[in-house]
Design a protein around this motif. Sequence first.
Motif, PDB file in Angstrom:
ATOM      1  N   LYS A  67     -67.017-143.875 -25.779  1.00 23.04           N
ATOM      2  CA  LYS A  67     -66.967-144.057 -24.325  1.00 23.04           C
ATOM      3  C   LYS A  67     -65.887-145.056 -23.939  1.00 23.04           C
ATOM      4  O   LYS A  67     -65.115-144.823 -23.013  1.00 23.04           O
ATOM      5  CB  LYS A  67     -68.330-144.509 -23.794  1.00 23.04           C
ATOM      6  CG  LYS A  67     -69.368-143.424 -23.820  1.00 23.04           C
ATOM      7  CD  LYS A  67     -70.680-143.909 -23.252  1.00 23.04           C
ATOM      8  CE  LYS A  67     -71.711-142.809 -23.268  1.00 23.04           C
ATOM      9  NZ  LYS A  67     -72.993-143.248 -22.712  1.00 23.04           N
ATOM     10  N   ARG A  90     -74.509-136.075 -25.809  1.00 21.51           N
ATOM     11  CA  ARG A  90     -74.389-136.557 -24.435  1.00 21.51           C
ATOM     12  C   ARG A  90     -72.986-137.022 -24.077  1.00 21.51           C
ATOM     13  O   ARG A  90     -72.639-137.062 -22.904  1.00 21.51           O
ATOM     14  CB  ARG A  90     -75.385-137.679 -24.189  1.00 21.51           C
ATOM     15  CG  ARG A  90     -76.828-137.174 -24.180  1.00 21.51           C
ATOM     16  CD  ARG A  90     -77.777-138.261 -23.854  1.00 21.51           C
ATOM     17  NE  ARG A  90     -77.774-139.222 -24.964  1.00 21.51           N
ATOM     18  CZ  ARG A  90     -78.480-140.332 -24.992  1.00 21.51           C
ATOM     19  NH1 ARG A  90     -79.246-140.641 -23.991  1.00 21.51           N
ATOM     20  NH2 ARG A  90     -78.417-141.138 -26.032  1.00 21.51           N
ATOM     21  N   VAL A 108     -70.196-135.506 -24.480  1.00 18.44           N
ATOM     22  CA  VAL A 108     -69.472-134.384 -23.872  1.00 18.44           C
ATOM     23  C   VAL A 108     -69.821-134.287 -22.386  1.00 18.44           C
ATOM     24  O   VAL A 108     -68.934-134.163 -21.531  1.00 18.44           O
ATOM     25  CB  VAL A 108     -69.801-133.066 -24.608  1.00 18.44           C
ATOM     26  CG1 VAL A 108     -69.159-131.887 -23.925  1.00 18.44           C
ATOM     27  CG2 VAL A 108     -69.356-133.154 -26.063  1.00 18.44           C
ATOM     28  N   ASP A 109     -71.104-134.372 -22.061  1.00 18.72           N
ATOM     29  CA  ASP A 109     -71.536-134.311 -20.662  1.00 18.72           C
ATOM     30  C   ASP A 109     -71.065-135.532 -19.884  1.00 18.72           C
ATOM     31  O   ASP A 109     -70.637-135.423 -18.732  1.00 18.72           O
ATOM     32  CB  ASP A 109     -73.064-134.206 -20.575  1.00 18.72           C
ATOM     33  CG  ASP A 109     -73.592-132.959 -21.240  1.00 18.72           C
ATOM     34  OD1 ASP A 109     -72.858-131.942 -21.276  1.00 18.72           O
ATOM     35  OD2 ASP A 109     -74.735-132.992 -21.740  1.00 18.72           O
ATOM     36  N   TRP A 110     -71.140-136.708 -20.499  1.00 19.33           N
ATOM     37  CA  TRP A 110     -70.705-137.940 -19.848  1.00 19.33           C
ATOM     38  C   TRP A 110     -69.224-137.877 -19.474  1.00 19.33           C
ATOM     39  O   TRP A 110     -68.841-138.218 -18.353  1.00 19.33           O
ATOM     40  CB  TRP A 110     -70.966-139.126 -20.788  1.00 19.33           C
ATOM     41  CG  TRP A 110     -70.496-140.435 -20.279  1.00 19.33           C
ATOM     42  CD1 TRP A 110     -71.154-141.291 -19.443  1.00 19.33           C
ATOM     43  CD2 TRP A 110     -69.233-141.058 -20.567  1.00 19.33           C
ATOM     44  NE1 TRP A 110     -70.393-142.393 -19.202  1.00 19.33           N
ATOM     45  CE2 TRP A 110     -69.200-142.275 -19.882  1.00 19.33           C
ATOM     46  CE3 TRP A 110     -68.133-140.689 -21.334  1.00 19.33           C
ATOM     47  CZ2 TRP A 110     -68.112-143.143 -19.937  1.00 19.33           C
ATOM     48  CZ3 TRP A 110     -67.059-141.539 -21.387  1.00 19.33           C
ATOM     49  CH2 TRP A 110     -67.047-142.754 -20.699  1.00 19.33           C
ATOM     50  N   ARG A 133     -67.380-135.182 -19.082  1.00 22.38           N
ATOM     51  CA  ARG A 133     -67.164-134.144 -18.071  1.00 22.38           C
ATOM     52  C   ARG A 133     -67.563-134.642 -16.683  1.00 22.38           C
ATOM     53  O   ARG A 133     -66.808-134.495 -15.728  1.00 22.38           O
ATOM     54  CB  ARG A 133     -67.963-132.897 -18.433  1.00 22.38           C
ATOM     55  CG  ARG A 133     -67.746-131.739 -17.456  1.00 22.38           C
ATOM     56  CD  ARG A 133     -68.753-130.628 -17.629  1.00 22.38           C
ATOM     57  NE  ARG A 133     -70.089-131.141 -17.354  1.00 22.38           N
ATOM     58  CZ  ARG A 133     -71.140-130.970 -18.153  1.00 22.38           C
ATOM     59  NH1 ARG A 133     -71.029-130.305 -19.271  1.00 22.38           N
ATOM     60  NH2 ARG A 133     -72.306-131.477 -17.825  1.00 22.38           N
ATOM     61  N   ASP A 134     -68.725-135.259 -16.578  1.00 22.31           N
ATOM     62  CA  ASP A 134     -69.239-135.669 -15.278  1.00 22.31           C
ATOM     63  C   ASP A 134     -68.543-136.900 -14.711  1.00 22.31           C
ATOM     64  O   ASP A 134     -68.236-136.947 -13.521  1.00 22.31           O
ATOM     65  CB  ASP A 134     -70.741-135.934 -15.363  1.00 22.31           C
ATOM     66  CG  ASP A 134     -71.527-134.694 -15.737  1.00 22.31           C
ATOM     67  OD1 ASP A 134     -71.002-133.573 -15.584  1.00 22.31           O
ATOM     68  OD2 ASP A 134     -72.680-134.848 -16.199  1.00 22.31           O
ATOM     69  N   ARG A 160     -64.167-136.397 -15.672  1.00 20.60           N
ATOM     70  CA  ARG A 160     -63.553-135.077 -15.471  1.00 20.60           C
ATOM     71  C   ARG A 160     -62.625-134.744 -16.642  1.00 20.60           C
ATOM     72  O   ARG A 160     -61.509-134.250 -16.477  1.00 20.60           O
ATOM     73  CB  ARG A 160     -62.819-135.002 -14.137  1.00 20.60           C
ATOM     74  CG  ARG A 160     -63.732-135.124 -12.941  1.00 20.60           C
ATOM     75  CD  ARG A 160     -62.970-134.980 -11.659  1.00 20.60           C
ATOM     76  NE  ARG A 160     -61.800-135.865 -11.649  1.00 20.60           N
ATOM     77  CZ  ARG A 160     -61.692-136.958 -10.909  1.00 20.60           C
ATOM     78  NH1 ARG A 160     -62.640-137.289 -10.099  1.00 20.60           N
ATOM     79  NH2 ARG A 160     -60.620-137.696 -10.953  1.00 20.60           N
ATOM     80  N   THR A 188     -62.493-132.922 -20.555  1.00 19.99           N
ATOM     81  CA  THR A 188     -63.155-131.998 -21.470  1.00 19.99           C
ATOM     82  C   THR A 188     -63.096-132.557 -22.880  1.00 19.99           C
ATOM     83  O   THR A 188     -62.020-132.862 -23.386  1.00 19.99           O
ATOM     84  CB  THR A 188     -62.451-130.625 -21.439  1.00 19.99           C
ATOM     85  OG1 THR A 188     -62.480-130.129 -20.108  1.00 19.99           O
ATOM     86  CG2 THR A 188     -63.124-129.646 -22.378  1.00 19.99           C
TER      87      THR A 188
END
Length: 91
Positions: free
Chosen positions: A46, A70, A72-74, A76-77, A80, A82
């Motif tokens: 992160k 998580r 990957v989702d973090w 993306r959200d 922004r 990938t």
Amino acid sequence: MPCGSRGYDAGKKINGRKGLIVTDTLGRLVTVWVLAASWQDRDGAKGALLATYAATPIRHVFADSGFAGRLVDWARDLLRTTVEIVRKPAD
């Protein structure tokens, strides 16, 4: 480096620090993130991704399966960005 930046990674059975690097597609260094060995790779990623997001327009990152979940989702959200998990071939 301060003494508190060292840790123990029980999975690899090592004391010390670990580094996460981000390079571009030509292999040029973009970001280096050093943390205690006791940190999980996903948690340390992160910080590396935040530093990369602030420094460059890189918005697609390839990572090994240790970073799946998580993160990957973090990315993306929140960023922004990938994060594509690249798995080892079966053979």
